[in-house]
Design a protein around this motif. Structure first.
Motif, PDB file in Angstrom:
ATOM      1  N   PRO A 122     -21.733 -31.800  30.247  1.00  0.00           N
ATOM      2  CA  PRO A 122     -20.464 -32.185  29.630  1.00  0.00           C
ATOM      3  C   PRO A 122     -19.359 -31.169  29.906  1.00  0.00           C
ATOM      4  O   PRO A 122     -18.201 -31.436  29.615  1.00  0.00           O
ATOM      5  CB  PRO A 122     -20.773 -32.225  28.128  1.00  0.00           C
ATOM      6  CG  PRO A 122     -22.198 -31.900  27.978  1.00  0.00           C
ATOM      7  CD  PRO A 122     -22.764 -31.495  29.268  1.00  0.00           C
ATOM      8  N   TYR A 123     -19.713 -30.039  30.439  1.00  0.00           N
ATOM      9  CA  TYR A 123     -18.725 -28.989  30.647  1.00  0.00           C
ATOM     10  C   TYR A 123     -18.273 -28.921  32.101  1.00  0.00           C
ATOM     11  O   TYR A 123     -17.748 -27.916  32.546  1.00  0.00           O
ATOM     12  CB  TYR A 123     -19.307 -27.644  30.207  1.00  0.00           C
ATOM     13  CG  TYR A 123     -19.800 -27.690  28.790  1.00  0.00           C
ATOM     14  CD1 TYR A 123     -18.911 -27.555  27.736  1.00  0.00           C
ATOM     15  CD2 TYR A 123     -21.134 -27.920  28.503  1.00  0.00           C
ATOM     16  CE1 TYR A 123     -19.346 -27.638  26.433  1.00  0.00           C
ATOM     17  CE2 TYR A 123     -21.574 -28.006  27.205  1.00  0.00           C
ATOM     18  CZ  TYR A 123     -20.676 -27.866  26.169  1.00  0.00           C
ATOM     19  OH  TYR A 123     -21.112 -27.957  24.883  1.00  0.00           O
TER      20      TYR A 123
ATOM     21  N   ALA B 162     -29.614 -23.014  25.568  1.00  0.00           N
ATOM     22  CA  ALA B 162     -28.752 -23.734  24.622  1.00  0.00           C
ATOM     23  C   ALA B 162     -29.539 -24.877  24.007  1.00  0.00           C
ATOM     24  O   ALA B 162     -30.735 -24.756  23.807  1.00  0.00           O
ATOM     25  CB  ALA B 162     -27.497 -24.214  25.325  1.00  0.00           C
ATOM     26  N   CYS B 163     -28.842 -25.968  23.739  1.00  0.00           N
ATOM     27  CA  CYS B 163     -29.455 -27.076  23.009  1.00  0.00           C
ATOM     28  C   CYS B 163     -30.745 -27.553  23.651  1.00  0.00           C
ATOM     29  O   CYS B 163     -31.699 -27.896  22.957  1.00  0.00           O
ATOM     30  CB  CYS B 163     -28.480 -28.247  22.914  1.00  0.00           C
ATOM     31  SG  CYS B 163     -26.820 -27.971  23.461  1.00  0.00           S
TER      32      CYS B 163
ATOM     33  N   GLY C  68     -30.519 -35.679  31.649  1.00  0.00           N
ATOM     34  CA  GLY C  68     -30.476 -35.952  30.211  1.00  0.00           C
ATOM     35  C   GLY C  68     -29.718 -34.878  29.478  1.00  0.00           C
ATOM     36  O   GLY C  68     -29.606 -33.754  29.940  1.00  0.00           O
ATOM     37  N   CYS C  69     -29.185 -35.256  28.313  1.00  0.00           N
ATOM     38  CA  CYS C  69     -28.401 -34.286  27.552  1.00  0.00           C
ATOM     39  C   CYS C  69     -28.687 -34.464  26.080  1.00  0.00           C
ATOM     40  O   CYS C  69     -27.945 -35.118  25.401  1.00  0.00           O
ATOM     41  CB  CYS C  69     -26.923 -34.458  27.853  1.00  0.00           C
ATOM     42  SG  CYS C  69     -25.886 -33.326  26.952  1.00  0.00           S
TER      43      CYS C  69
ATOM     44  N   GLY D 199     -31.923 -30.560  31.929  1.00  0.00           N
ATOM     45  CA  GLY D 199     -30.673 -30.960  31.290  1.00  0.00           C
ATOM     46  C   GLY D 199     -29.499 -30.989  32.250  1.00  0.00           C
ATOM     47  O   GLY D 199     -29.461 -30.287  33.255  1.00  0.00           O
ATOM     48  N   SER D 200     -28.525 -31.798  31.895  1.00  0.00           N
ATOM     49  CA  SER D 200     -27.361 -31.966  32.761  1.00  0.00           C
ATOM     50  C   SER D 200     -26.636 -30.664  33.000  1.00  0.00           C
ATOM     51  O   SER D 200     -26.081 -30.438  34.073  1.00  0.00           O
ATOM     52  CB  SER D 200     -26.392 -32.955  32.126  1.00  0.00           C
ATOM     53  OG  SER D 200     -27.071 -34.038  31.618  1.00  0.00           O
TER      54      SER D 200
ATOM     55  N   ARG E 132     -22.327 -30.080  19.862  1.00  0.00           N
ATOM     56  CA  ARG E 132     -23.021 -29.072  20.652  1.00  0.00           C
ATOM     57  C   ARG E 132     -22.710 -27.647  20.208  1.00  0.00           C
ATOM     58  O   ARG E 132     -23.202 -26.703  20.824  1.00  0.00           O
ATOM     59  CB  ARG E 132     -22.680 -29.265  22.130  1.00  0.00           C
ATOM     60  CG  ARG E 132     -23.502 -30.359  22.748  1.00  0.00           C
ATOM     61  CD  ARG E 132     -22.844 -30.965  23.960  1.00  0.00           C
ATOM     62  NE  ARG E 132     -23.640 -32.073  24.483  1.00  0.00           N
ATOM     63  CZ  ARG E 132     -23.706 -33.282  23.944  1.00  0.00           C
ATOM     64  NH1 ARG E 132     -23.019 -33.541  22.864  1.00  0.00           N
ATOM     65  NH2 ARG E 132     -24.445 -34.222  24.470  1.00  0.00           N
TER      66      ARG E 132
ATOM     67  N   GLY F 280     -30.645 -25.392  29.424  1.00  0.00           N
ATOM     68  CA  GLY F 280     -29.374 -25.187  28.739  1.00  0.00           C
ATOM     69  C   GLY F 280     -28.240 -24.845  29.680  1.00  0.00           C
ATOM     70  O   GLY F 280     -28.372 -24.865  30.895  1.00  0.00           O
ATOM     71  N   THR F 281     -27.121 -24.529  29.074  1.00  0.00           N
ATOM     72  CA  THR F 281     -25.907 -24.266  29.830  1.00  0.00           C
ATOM     73  C   THR F 281     -25.960 -22.886  30.457  1.00  0.00           C
ATOM     74  O   THR F 281     -26.179 -21.897  29.764  1.00  0.00           O
ATOM     75  CB  THR F 281     -24.697 -24.335  28.890  1.00  0.00           C
ATOM     76  OG1 THR F 281     -24.857 -25.427  28.019  1.00  0.00           O
ATOM     77  CG2 THR F 281     -23.419 -24.486  29.668  1.00  0.00           C
TER      78      THR F 281
HETATM   79  S1  SF4 Z   1     -27.454 -30.683  28.898  1.00  0.00           S
HETATM   80 FE1  SF4 Z   1     -26.620 -31.261  26.905  1.00  0.00          FE
HETATM   81  S2  SF4 Z   1     -28.249 -30.746  25.482  1.00  0.00           S
HETATM   82 FE2  SF4 Z   1     -28.657 -29.630  27.368  1.00  0.00          FE
HETATM   83  S3  SF4 Z   1     -27.688 -27.651  27.134  1.00  0.00           S
HETATM   84 FE3  SF4 Z   1     -26.218 -28.978  28.132  1.00  0.00          FE
HETATM   85  S4  SF4 Z   1     -25.002 -29.807  26.467  1.00  0.00           S
HETATM   86 FE4  SF4 Z   1     -26.854 -28.990  25.556  1.00  0.00          FE
END
Ligand code: SF4
Lengths: 165, 387
Positions: free
Chosen positions: A105-106, A32-33, A129-130, A97-98, B82, A70-71
């Motif tokens: 965030p999920y 993902a991001c 980090g995100c 990433g988180s 996102r 990523g997620t």
């Molecule tokens: S940690 Fe943040 S930037 Fe990385 S995949 Fe998850 S939502 Fe996207």
């Protein structure tokens, strides 16, 4: 078995670890991001190649480092496990990433998000980090290199299997 | 010498009847460098020819709509960022516009200027990324490096206004989160001066390159009828030759006041609506974005950068729909409010989902390598497809 063998073994360790830590081949594996930041790390400005870790491989059979960027969704989790098992030993995992650390965030409402990739594969380094900045990923790779350098290279009767904790 | 052709033909005819060939089921993805994320394509091939290619999505379903129902209006913004993580600014602008029309918030002029400048910069960044990865798909690693090198400069600007490199939370309901300073304006100006000649360099390097041309022209042709059937928008539609851009035809924000052209595909190198046409539309759009920013930079009016909105947003009961032109097409947000602090429903109409649904139709009877070219030219972001 003379006393000299030990000395040779230690040197082996050093040589192998030196080689391995400086030629990490990551798997091209973006989720993902965070994957965009991983690509940015490999691209012109940050140039991961400087740290001996830039040869992104498209197939798990040629890679020894998996950067989970990523997620991780439930649908993807089994595939990640499969990819991990296809990688030859010794292998390492960086969770970037988180999201892949703990759901990001999920974490609360994400009914389809795996809350941490360490539920399916063992993780060596967690990067917060995100998304994490490229510098953070580089730092993580340097930490991993340090970790590899103190690892016992030759374990087990055949090959260099990774010591299972 | 006379050859007996009838005799020569008979054995191969027999062979055709007796030789049994099977279709090969090829699994492409979800871990594949050319699927631009976690897309899985189930390809049925007959030799090197693709018979069917079914995209299977859902590997990045991150429950966006469920989240939106459970957090308040402002807290949806990070999730909106996102969705399409290559064009966060454009996304959150669309969402903010929907909420503003729902609640009747008047956005200050200064905020509108900043918004348009920033979202055009984001469009350039997104197209640069598309240029880079498409080059990579076609085997040009240099394009990837060049694209990322210049994209970093835009990210630097974004970092100085918002503090983040990729996901910004910058567009706020009623305006923008922070103001921009004269130094940042200068930074953007410097970037534009640097960037303008670069587009030609990119074109010389990749777009008109013989190998690139051969791999993209006459491949993945979409005609207008297909576009309308699938509801395609954005570059896909413009690549097929239709001048349709929401910024022109359904203007929002201050796009009415700026001058720019809508580049369309012309079939210059092959067929109208092929992969190359879509690529050149993206390249031309970058220059148009530069033009828009240049017109706005000097005339940013003074005033507040955000309308006065409370910490808690409680729109009246009702619904709103916003449509904005994102780098990938028309992004829509449909929001239903039940009068409480949380949205009753947020529905996102994503352009990438439409784009990817054409894949099967586009890849009938093409070579496997051309399938890669087609997927690359759709320029999908899986975060938005799966939501
Ligand atoms: S940690 Fe943040 S930037 Fe990385 S995949 Fe998850 S939502 Fe996207």
């Amino acid at each position: 078995m003379g006393p000299g063998d030990n000395v040779v073994m230690t040197t082996m360790d050093d040589v192998l670890n030196w080689g391995r830590s400086n030629s990490l081949w990551p798997l091209t594996f973006g989720l993902a991001c965070c994957a965009i930041e991983m690509m940015a790390t490999g691209a012109a400005d940050y140039d991961l190649e400087r740290f001996g870790c830039g040869v992104f491989r498209a197939t798990p059979r040629q890679a020894d480092l998996m950067i989970v960027a990523g997620t991780v969704t439930l649908k993807m989790a089994s595939r990640i496990r499969m990819l991990y098992e296809q990688m030859p030993d010794p292998k390492w995992v960086i969770s970037m990433g988180s999201c892949s650390n703990k759901g990001g965030p999920y974490w609360q409402e994400g009914y389809h998000v795996l809350k941490g990739v360490d539920r399916v594969i063992p993780v060596d380094i967690y990067v917060p980090g995100c998304p994490p900045r490229p510098e953070t990923l580089i730092e993580a790779i340097m930490m991993l290199q340090k970790k590899i350098k103190v690892q016992e290279a030759a374990l087990g009767p055949i090959g260099f299997a990774r010591k299972q904790a | 010498m006379q050859t007996d052709t009838t005799h020569a033909l008979t054995p191969s005819d027999n062979l055709k009847e007796t030789l049994r060939t099977d279709d090969l089921l090829l699994n492409m993805g979800p871990q594949h460098p050319s699927t631009h994320g976690v897309l899985r394509v189930v390809v049925t091939t007959d030799g090197e020819i693709v018979k069917e290619a079914h995209p299977e999505i859902g590997y990045l379903h991150r429950c966006f709509e469920k989240h939106s129902e459970n957090v308040d209006y402002i807290a949806v913004l990070p999730y909106v960022d996102r969705l399409d993580y290559l064009a966060s600014m454009n996304n959150s602008m669309g969402y903010a516009i929907a909420i503003e029309s729902l609640q009747g918030i008047e956005v200050p002029r200064r905020a509108e200027y900043i918004r348009v400048i920033i979202s055009e910069l984001q469009r350039i960044a997104s197209h640069l990324m598309s240029y880079g990865t498409y080059g990579l798909d076609m085997g040009a690693f240099t394009a990837f490096m060049y694209g990322f090198r210049d994209r970093e400069m835009i990210l630097d600007i974004f970092e100085s206004i918002s503090g983040a490199r990729l996901l910004y939370n910058y567009m706020w309901i009623g305006g923008t989160y922070r103001d921009i300073t004269p130094e940042i304006v200068q930074k953007i100006k410097d970037f534009l001066v640097y960037f303008k000649p670069k587009v030609e360099e990119y074109n010389n390097l990749v777009t008109y390159n013989k190998i690139f041309l051969e791999r993209t022209r006459n491949i993945g042709v979409i005609d207008l009828k297909t576009c309308h059937t699938y509801g395609l928008t954005g570059v896909m539609l413009r690549g097929a030759g239709l001048k349709w851009d929401l910024r022109k035809d359904h203007p929002y924000s201050i796009y009415k006041e700026v001058e720019f052209e809508v580049p369309v595909g012309t079939g210059q190198m092959g067929t109208l609506g092929d992969c190359w046409d879509r690529h050149i539309v993206r390249m031309k759009e970058m220059l148009q974005s530069v033009r828009i920013i240049e017109q706005l930079l000097d005339g940013i009016p003074e005033g507040p950068h955000r309308a006065k909105v409370g910490k808690v947003i409680k729109p009246p009961i009702g619904e709103a729909y916003s449509r904005t032109e994102c780098p990938r097409g028309e992004l829509g947000f449909y929001i239903i409010s039940d009068g409480s602090g949380k949205p009753y429903r947020v529905r996102c109409k994503s352009p990438c989902f439409m784009n990817i649904s054409t894949l099967n139709e586009l890849s009938q009877g093409v070579m496997v390598a051309d399938l890669i070219a087609t997927i690359g030219s759709l320029d999908i972001v899986l975060g938005e497809v799966d939501r």
